[in-house]
Design a protein around this motif. Structure first.
Motif, PDB file in Angstrom:
ATOM      1  N   VAL A 199       0.858  -1.187   0.000  1.00  0.00           N
ATOM      2  CA  VAL A 199       0.000   0.000   0.000  1.00  0.00           C
ATOM      3  C   VAL A 199       0.891   1.232   0.000  1.00  0.00           C
ATOM      4  N   PRO A 200       0.768   2.110  -0.990  1.00  0.00           N
ATOM      5  CA  PRO A 200       1.577   3.329  -1.028  1.00  0.00           C
ATOM      6  C   PRO A 200       1.240   4.238   0.155  1.00  0.00           C
ATOM      7  N   PRO A 201       2.208   5.002   0.672  1.00  0.00           N
ATOM      8  CA  PRO A 201       1.959   5.889   1.814  1.00  0.00           C
ATOM      9  C   PRO A 201       0.780   6.827   1.605  1.00  0.00           C
ATOM     10  N   ARG A 202       0.645   7.375   0.412  1.00  0.00           N
ATOM     11  CA  ARG A 202      -0.449   8.308   0.149  1.00  0.00           C
ATOM     12  C   ARG A 202      -1.801   7.612   0.289  1.00  0.00           C
ATOM     13  N   GLU A 203      -1.898   6.393  -0.226  1.00  0.00           N
ATOM     14  CA  GLU A 203      -3.148   5.637  -0.125  1.00  0.00           C
ATOM     15  C   GLU A 203      -3.448   5.274   1.321  1.00  0.00           C
ATOM     16  N   ALA A 204      -2.408   4.940   2.083  1.00  0.00           N
ATOM     17  CA  ALA A 204      -2.591   4.605   3.496  1.00  0.00           C
ATOM     18  C   ALA A 204      -3.121   5.800   4.268  1.00  0.00           C
ATOM     19  N   ARG A 205      -2.534   6.972   4.026  1.00  0.00           N
ATOM     20  CA  ARG A 205      -2.986   8.183   4.729  1.00  0.00           C
ATOM     21  C   ARG A 205      -4.423   8.529   4.361  1.00  0.00           C
ATOM     22  N   LYS A 206      -4.767   8.361   3.109  1.00  0.00           N
ATOM     23  CA  LYS A 206      -6.131   8.649   2.661  1.00  0.00           C
ATOM     24  C   LYS A 206      -7.128   7.707   3.326  1.00  0.00           C
ATOM     25  N   PHE A 207      -6.775   6.436   3.395  1.00  0.00           N
ATOM     26  CA  PHE A 207      -7.659   5.459   4.030  1.00  0.00           C
ATOM     27  C   PHE A 207      -7.882   5.798   5.501  1.00  0.00           C
ATOM     28  N   VAL A 208      -6.810   6.117   6.198  1.00  0.00           N
ATOM     29  CA  VAL A 208      -6.922   6.440   7.619  1.00  0.00           C
ATOM     30  C   VAL A 208      -7.832   7.639   7.825  1.00  0.00           C
ATOM     31  N   ARG A 209      -7.653   8.679   7.017  1.00  0.00           N
ATOM     32  CA  ARG A 209      -8.508   9.873   7.143  1.00  0.00           C
ATOM     33  C   ARG A 209      -9.967   9.530   6.891  1.00  0.00           C
ATOM     34  N   GLN A 210     -10.218   8.599   5.987  1.00  0.00           N
ATOM     35  CA  GLN A 210     -11.585   8.245   5.620  1.00  0.00           C
ATOM     36  C   GLN A 210     -12.322   7.520   6.742  1.00  0.00           C
ATOM     37  N   VAL A 211     -11.622   6.674   7.494  1.00  0.00           N
ATOM     38  CA  VAL A 211     -12.327   5.766   8.401  1.00  0.00           C
ATOM     39  C   VAL A 211     -12.125   6.067   9.886  1.00  0.00           C
ATOM     40  N   VAL A 212     -11.161   6.907  10.219  1.00  0.00           N
ATOM     41  CA  VAL A 212     -10.822   7.115  11.621  1.00  0.00           C
ATOM     42  C   VAL A 212     -11.900   7.911  12.353  1.00  0.00           C
ATOM     43  N   THR A 213     -12.056   7.627  13.641  1.00  0.00           N
ATOM     44  CA  THR A 213     -12.964   8.372  14.520  1.00  0.00           C
ATOM     45  C   THR A 213     -12.156   8.907  15.689  1.00  0.00           C
ATOM     46  N   SER A 214     -12.230  10.206  15.937  1.00  0.00           N
ATOM     47  CA  SER A 214     -11.478  10.798  17.037  1.00  0.00           C
ATOM     48  C   SER A 214     -12.417  11.255  18.148  1.00  0.00           C
ATOM     49  N   THR A 215     -11.892  11.265  19.363  1.00  0.00           N
ATOM     50  CA  THR A 215     -12.623  11.723  20.530  1.00  0.00           C
ATOM     51  C   THR A 215     -11.757  12.729  21.276  1.00  0.00           C
ATOM     52  N   GLU A 216     -12.201  13.972  21.312  1.00  0.00           N
ATOM     53  CA  GLU A 216     -11.454  15.034  21.983  1.00  0.00           C
ATOM     54  C   GLU A 216     -10.011  15.102  21.495  1.00  0.00           C
ATOM     55  N   GLY A 217      -9.832  14.995  20.181  1.00  0.00           N
ATOM     56  CA  GLY A 217      -8.503  15.135  19.594  1.00  0.00           C
ATOM     57  C   GLY A 217      -7.594  13.940  19.744  1.00  0.00           C
ATOM     58  N   GLN A 218      -8.167  12.774  20.109  1.00  0.00           N
ATOM     59  CA  GLN A 218      -7.383  11.554  20.235  1.00  0.00           C
ATOM     60  C   GLN A 218      -8.182  10.374  19.711  1.00  0.00           C
ATOM     61  N   LEU A 219      -7.498   9.251  19.494  1.00  0.00           N
ATOM     62  CA  LEU A 219      -8.154   8.033  19.053  1.00  0.00           C
ATOM     63  C   LEU A 219      -8.373   7.118  20.253  1.00  0.00           C
ATOM     64  N   ALA A 220      -9.581   6.605  20.383  1.00  0.00           N
ATOM     65  CA  ALA A 220      -9.926   5.750  21.519  1.00  0.00           C
ATOM     66  C   ALA A 220      -9.667   4.283  21.181  1.00  0.00           C
ATOM     67  N   ARG A 221      -9.323   3.518  22.206  1.00  0.00           N
ATOM     68  CA  ARG A 221      -9.097   2.087  22.025  1.00  0.00           C
ATOM     69  C   ARG A 221      -9.323   1.381  23.352  1.00  0.00           C
ATOM     70  N   PHE A 222      -9.515   0.064  23.282  1.00  0.00           N
ATOM     71  CA  PHE A 222      -9.689  -0.721  24.491  1.00  0.00           C
ATOM     72  C   PHE A 222      -8.385  -0.747  25.288  1.00  0.00           C
ATOM     73  N   VAL A 223      -8.499  -0.617  26.606  1.00  0.00           N
ATOM     74  CA  VAL A 223      -7.334  -0.753  27.472  1.00  0.00           C
ATOM     75  C   VAL A 223      -7.440  -2.019  28.321  1.00  0.00           C
ATOM     76  N   ASP A 224      -8.656  -2.440  28.614  1.00  0.00           N
ATOM     77  CA  ASP A 224      -8.860  -3.690  29.334  1.00  0.00           C
ATOM     78  C   ASP A 224      -8.957  -4.844  28.332  1.00  0.00           C
ATOM     79  N   PRO A 225      -8.696  -6.067  28.761  1.00  0.00           N
ATOM     80  CA  PRO A 225      -8.811  -7.207  27.842  1.00  0.00           C
ATOM     81  C   PRO A 225     -10.189  -7.269  27.198  1.00  0.00           C
TER      82      PRO A 225
END
Length: 288
Positions: free
Chosen positions: A38-64
């Motif tokens: 995957v070319p870097p430009r395509e990767a960056r475009k994909f991330v911008r298309q699908v990412v969801t941010s919360t208060e300027g950060q990306l959320a993820r699970f911390v507990d199992p």
């Protein structure tokens, strides 16, 4: 208690959903990996298309992660749960012991997903605690898929707000300042998805499981209709031809999210994810 609440809510909202899809055909061991980088430009475009941010950060699970499926025959539900666990482990995400952990990733299959979500919102508002207004709006939109996550802000060390006074609100203690990183991180406490049974017809258990993993573990949103992207996130796109499983770009996104600095800004986190996608997509030479 929470699982009993969810089960009761589903039972009164959509009786009979356990028989909604009784003939899925699948081999849950299939993993499709891209052969072309995957070319870097395509990767960056994909991330911008699908990412969801919360208060300027990306959320993820911390507990199992502990997945639990409602509304499918148990033998099929177990296949989905096992596949989600496998997706999580491949991305470096911790998983809870099967049958012993408290579910924090719940998937419901319902005859009428729209009606179920409306009824849950009306009668079981506790299931939506910690959900932002923007995500609530997305969750309530009509369609075959509804998903929402409860997110808690924590400090840079992963500590949650604490009750310091009996009559006051919880406070978050932070310890340092940085010109690069923030003093907070966004922790997903639980994620819930409601799927319309009719929309699952013709989909394999692998496709369903991988789609759920991307939407809940990664907080990823489907790219806009008409945007070309080789991703399992197009599973319910009426104009698309979805892949049979997670693609290389999907797995790179998921792995990258769980490698970012948790207290980084969304900009730096997205950059890390993009680089991970490019790295993971490079063709590998394997010797037998």
């Amino acid at each position: 208690m929470r699982m009993a609440l969810i089960g009761f809510a589903l039972a009164i909202a959509a009786p009979g959903t356990a028989q909604a899809q009784d003939k899925p055909a699948d081999d849950p061991s299939i993993v499709v990996r891209g052969q072309k980088g995957v070319p870097p430009r395509e990767a960056r475009k994909f991330v911008r298309q699908v990412v969801t941010s919360t208060e300027g950060q990306l959320a993820r699970f911390v507990d199992p992660v502990c997945p639990f499926v409602l509304g499918l025959p148990r033998q099929y539900a177990m296949v989905v749960e096992d596949r989600i666990r496998d997706d999580a482990r491949q991305a470096g995400i911790r998983t809870g012991a099967e049958g012993k952990c408290q579910p924090n990733l719940v998937i419901m299959v319902a005859d009428n997903a729209d009606a179920v979500v409306r009824k849950l919102r009306q009668k079981f508002s506790g299931l939506f605690l910690g959900v932002s207004a923007k995500e609530m709006s997305r969750a309530m939109r009509e369609g075959p898929v509804h998903v929402w996550s409860a997110v808690q802000v924590r400090n840079e060390n992963g500590q949650a707000p604490r009750q310091t006074e009996s009559d006051g609100p919880p406070t978050l203690r932070v310890y340092g300042a940085s010109l690069v990183d923030l003093q907070t991180q966004q922790a997903v406490l639980q994620s819930i998805m409601v799927l319309d049974a009719d929309a699952l017809l013709g989909k394999t258990l692998t496709q369903i499981s991988d789609y759920v993993a991307m939407r809940t573990l990664a907080g990823a949103r489907p790219p806009r209709e008409g945007v070309e992207a080789n991703t399992i996130l197009t599973l319910f796109d009426p104009q698309g031809a979805p892949p049979p499983a997670m693609t290389g770009i999907d797995r790179g996104f998921l792995a990258g999210l769980y490698k970012v600095r948790p207290n980084g800004t969304s900009v730096t986190q997205m950059s890390t994810i993009s680089r991970q996608i490019v790295k993971d997509s490079k063709p590998r030479t394997e010797r037998e």
